[in-house]
Design an enzyme around this catalytic site. Structure first.
Site, PDB file in Angstrom:
ATOM      1  N   LYS A 271      50.422  44.022  42.496  1.00 47.57           N
ATOM      2  CA  LYS A 271      49.332  43.334  41.792  1.00 47.57           C
ATOM      3  C   LYS A 271      49.610  43.340  40.294  1.00 47.57           C
ATOM      4  O   LYS A 271      50.142  44.298  39.757  1.00 47.57           O
ATOM      5  CB  LYS A 271      47.998  44.049  42.070  1.00 47.57           C
ATOM      6  CG  LYS A 271      47.459  43.812  43.472  1.00 47.57           C
ATOM      7  CD  LYS A 271      46.097  44.445  43.649  1.00 47.57           C
ATOM      8  CE  LYS A 271      45.566  44.248  45.057  1.00 47.57           C
ATOM      9  NZ  LYS A 271      45.215  42.855  45.361  1.00 47.57           N
ATOM     10  N   ARG A 345      44.144  43.682  56.516  1.00 45.48           N
ATOM     11  CA  ARG A 345      44.097  43.103  57.860  1.00 45.48           C
ATOM     12  C   ARG A 345      45.088  43.800  58.804  1.00 45.48           C
ATOM     13  O   ARG A 345      44.856  43.858  60.011  1.00 45.48           O
ATOM     14  CB  ARG A 345      44.371  41.589  57.779  1.00 45.48           C
ATOM     15  CG  ARG A 345      45.700  41.234  57.182  1.00 45.48           C
ATOM     16  CD  ARG A 345      45.789  39.792  56.730  1.00 45.48           C
ATOM     17  NE  ARG A 345      45.075  39.555  55.472  1.00 45.48           N
ATOM     18  CZ  ARG A 345      44.990  38.371  54.874  1.00 45.48           C
ATOM     19  NH1 ARG A 345      45.543  37.308  55.405  1.00 45.48           N
ATOM     20  NH2 ARG A 345      44.335  38.236  53.741  1.00 45.48           N
TER      21      ARG A 345
HETATM   22  N1  BES Z   1      42.089  44.567  48.354  1.00 42.54           N
HETATM   23  C1  BES Z   1      42.488  43.229  48.167  1.00 42.54           C
HETATM   24  C2  BES Z   1      41.327  42.264  48.013  1.00 42.54           C
HETATM   25  C3  BES Z   1      40.433  42.469  46.814  1.00 42.54           C
HETATM   26  C4  BES Z   1      40.673  41.788  45.642  1.00 42.54           C
HETATM   27  C5  BES Z   1      39.331  43.287  46.893  1.00 42.54           C
HETATM   28  C6  BES Z   1      39.839  41.975  44.559  1.00 42.54           C
HETATM   29  C7  BES Z   1      38.489  43.470  45.818  1.00 42.54           C
HETATM   30  C8  BES Z   1      38.742  42.813  44.652  1.00 42.54           C
HETATM   31  C9  BES Z   1      43.340  42.751  49.351  1.00 42.54           C
HETATM   32  O1  BES Z   1      44.095  43.723  49.978  1.00 42.54           O
HETATM   33  C10 BES Z   1      44.285  41.731  48.826  1.00 42.54           C
HETATM   34  O2  BES Z   1      45.100  42.074  48.016  1.00 42.54           O
HETATM   35  N2  BES Z   1      44.142  40.499  49.285  1.00 42.54           N
HETATM   36  C11 BES Z   1      44.965  39.428  48.860  1.00 42.54           C
HETATM   37  C12 BES Z   1      45.317  38.595  50.071  1.00 42.54           C
HETATM   38  C13 BES Z   1      46.376  37.579  49.811  1.00 42.54           C
HETATM   39  C14 BES Z   1      47.713  38.255  49.586  1.00 42.54           C
HETATM   40  C15 BES Z   1      46.453  36.641  50.984  1.00 42.54           C
HETATM   41  C16 BES Z   1      44.188  38.603  47.840  1.00 42.54           C
HETATM   42  O3  BES Z   1      42.988  38.439  47.988  1.00 42.54           O
HETATM   43  O4  BES Z   1      44.804  38.147  46.879  1.00 42.54           O
HETATM   44 ZN    ZN Z   2      46.010  44.013  49.042  1.00 42.72          ZN
END
Ligand code: BES
Ligand code: ZN
Ligand code: ZN
Length: 495
Positions: A271, A345
């Protein structure tokens, strides 16, 4: 905080909180002309310019109260339980700002007299508003900032058994929610998968109707829960699949499955700055499950509920799972990992199959801070709801509406159901890399999860938005909110 019921306002309290309805700003005229003069004067000067739920301080000569807080409740025709929750949050903040510790108020009594809201609903909303507002996460501040309310004396002139019953419910619900807030607000060096286990153990030890089992790495390996294992492989802590079984009654088992990523770095799909700092909150689903079990036990709810928490860290190391890896999941479906940041997931998938196959849950509700896309769609005010069972969906929406811990449905059209099909594997864990994969991001995550539920009635709640908020809103402080706990408490109370 102690909440007591009294026929008269308690003159020993430091703060007096009085309500006013838009339709009758003169309501204190007969009772106390001086007070009436102060109030009408303040209103003339624009104290309640436009909105409801504003407040001002006023004075009364010869009064024992240190502060008198006048709250605008808006129109009586529009009043809801949420009006009382919010009014209580305003009162708590107005009093604690002046470091006052005791309050007496007529606001619940006014709503009883002027609206059709039941005594039980009023009691519950009152206690929720008060207890949720009386919270701050200041454990790590050398110099504490917040002052707290010790006692609230609530005026109530009629029979009070239903009102008391509501207050008891609301207090337990709000305490369970505050417990969830603490767990989410704690940083990831403190709340690790080990801590989640310890916290669950403390809940299990507090009630003999709760049985706890933990699947550790060896168990997960033996069972082939490779989704959880893959995500956890770079972490500092061993993964766990924690199960709390609350046996409060007869009947079928409902499973609550909560995402317990104690830190989500994204893994190799790291991230960026701006996206990583809050990722200690990625166990918000786990906190919601633990908080709800606390509520069920606290209020002795006569139902059978399983709390299931897959927990690990999503970090980076030479041992970590990588983009392109193909994982054979617990249900034997294969998944190509196109993005290591779509880790929630992967762990939920194994937990869902375990809930259905091993634990025989007939209904499964999962909660997860799953996608940024859901935040884009719904913001901080509602969790995304996905599922195929209209009855369950409606019950959850209703529980969300009544608790104001809201959930909003996203469609699960047939036309979406192929979007996570793989090319070299049964499934892929994101629709596509880059911008193309962002489209329908919340829904495709739901579609992916659905492939791991066979016959059980299932709903998925994406709590990414409401779990953690950037600024205070009434009784929700900046930071963790305990999203999901109030909604599920209402669901188990009333559905
Ligand atoms: N934990 C994150 C989602 C999230 C983002 C929660 C901001 C709370 C605040 C999740 O694991 C994630 O990183 N999701 C990705 C999915 C994508 C790679 C398809 C996302 O939302 O960018
Ligand atoms: Zn994630
Ligand atoms: Zn995550």
């Amino acid at each position: 905080m102690k909440i007591t019921i009294n026929k008269e306002p308690n003159t020993k309290s430091e703060a007096l909180a009085l309500g006013i309805f838009k339709e009758n700003t003169n309501q204190y005229k007969d009772l106390n002309p001086e007070l009436d003069k102060e109030i009408t004067g303040a209103i003339k000067k624009g104290a309640f310019k436009n909105k409801s739920l504003e407040f001002f301080y006023t004075k009364m000569y010869n009064s024992a109260y240190k502060k008198i807080i006048i709250v605008n409740l808006g129109s009586k025709n529009e009043a809801e339980p949420e009006t009382l929750r919010r009014a209580m949050s305003i009162v708590v903040k107005a009093a604690t700002k002046s470091k006052l510790k005791t309050i007496t108020t007529n606001i619940a009594e006014m709503l009883r007299e002027e609206t059709k809201i039941t005594a039980e609903d009023l009691g519950r909303a009152l206690a929720e508003g008060l207890v949720l507002s009386n919270y701050a996460f200041e454990k790590y501040l050398s110099k504490k900032k917040t002052s707290f309310i010790k006692e609230v004396s609530v005026q109530w002139t009629t029979k009070s058994d239903k009102f008391s019953k509501g207050i008891k419910q609301g207090t337990i619900i709000a305490n369970a929610t505050n417990f969830g807030k603490d767990l989410v607000n704690e940083p990831s060096n403190i709340v690790t998968p080990k801590t989640i286990e310890k916290t669950a153990r403390a809940i299990a030890n507090s009630d003999k109707r709760i049985k706890m089992t933990v699947l550790r790495r060896k168990d997960l390996e033996r069972k082939g829960m490779n989704g959880i294992l893959a995500v956890s492989s770079a972490g500092n802590f061993e993964p766990r699949l924690i199960v709390l079984e609350y046996s409060g009654g007869k009947g079928e088992k409902t499973a609550l499955v909560g995402k317990g990523i104690t830190f989500d770095s994204g893994g190799y799909n790291l991230k960026p700055e701006g996206g990583i700092e809050d990722m200690k909150i990625d166990m918000g689903g786990a906190a919601a499950v633990l908080g709800t079990i606390k509520f069920l036990s606290g209020l002795n709810i006569k139902k059978n509920v399983l709390g299931i928490i897959p927990t690990c860290e999503n970090l980076i190391s030479g041992k970590g799972y990588k983009p392109g890896d193909i994982i054979t999941m617990y249900n034997k479906k294969t998944v190509e990992v196109l993005n290591t940041d779509a880790e929630g997931r992967m762990i939920l998938a194994d937990a869902l199959h375990y809930a259905e196959k091993d634990l025989k849950a007939k209904t499964i509700i999962d909660l997860a801070t799953l996608t940024g896309a859901c935040m884009v769609a719904l913001g901080y005010e509602a969790s995304g709801l996905m599922g195929f069972n209209n009855g369950l969906n409606q019950d959850l929406i209703e529980a969300g509406r009544n608790s104001n811990d809201r959930v909003w449905p996203l469609p699960m059209y047939d036309d979406y159901q192929h979007l996570m099909n793989g090319e070299v594997s049964d499934l892929k864990n994101i629709q596509a890399p880059g911008m193309a994969g962002r489209i329908t991001g919340a829904i495709t995550a739901g579609v992916f999860l659905s492939k791991f539920v066979d016959k059980a009635i299932w709903a998925h709640l994406d709590i990414a938005g409401p779990a953690h908020i950037p600024e205070e809103r009434f009784y929700n402080q900046k930071g963790a909110t305990g999203a999901g706990i109030r909604m599920l408490s209402y669901y188990f109370l009333f559905s």
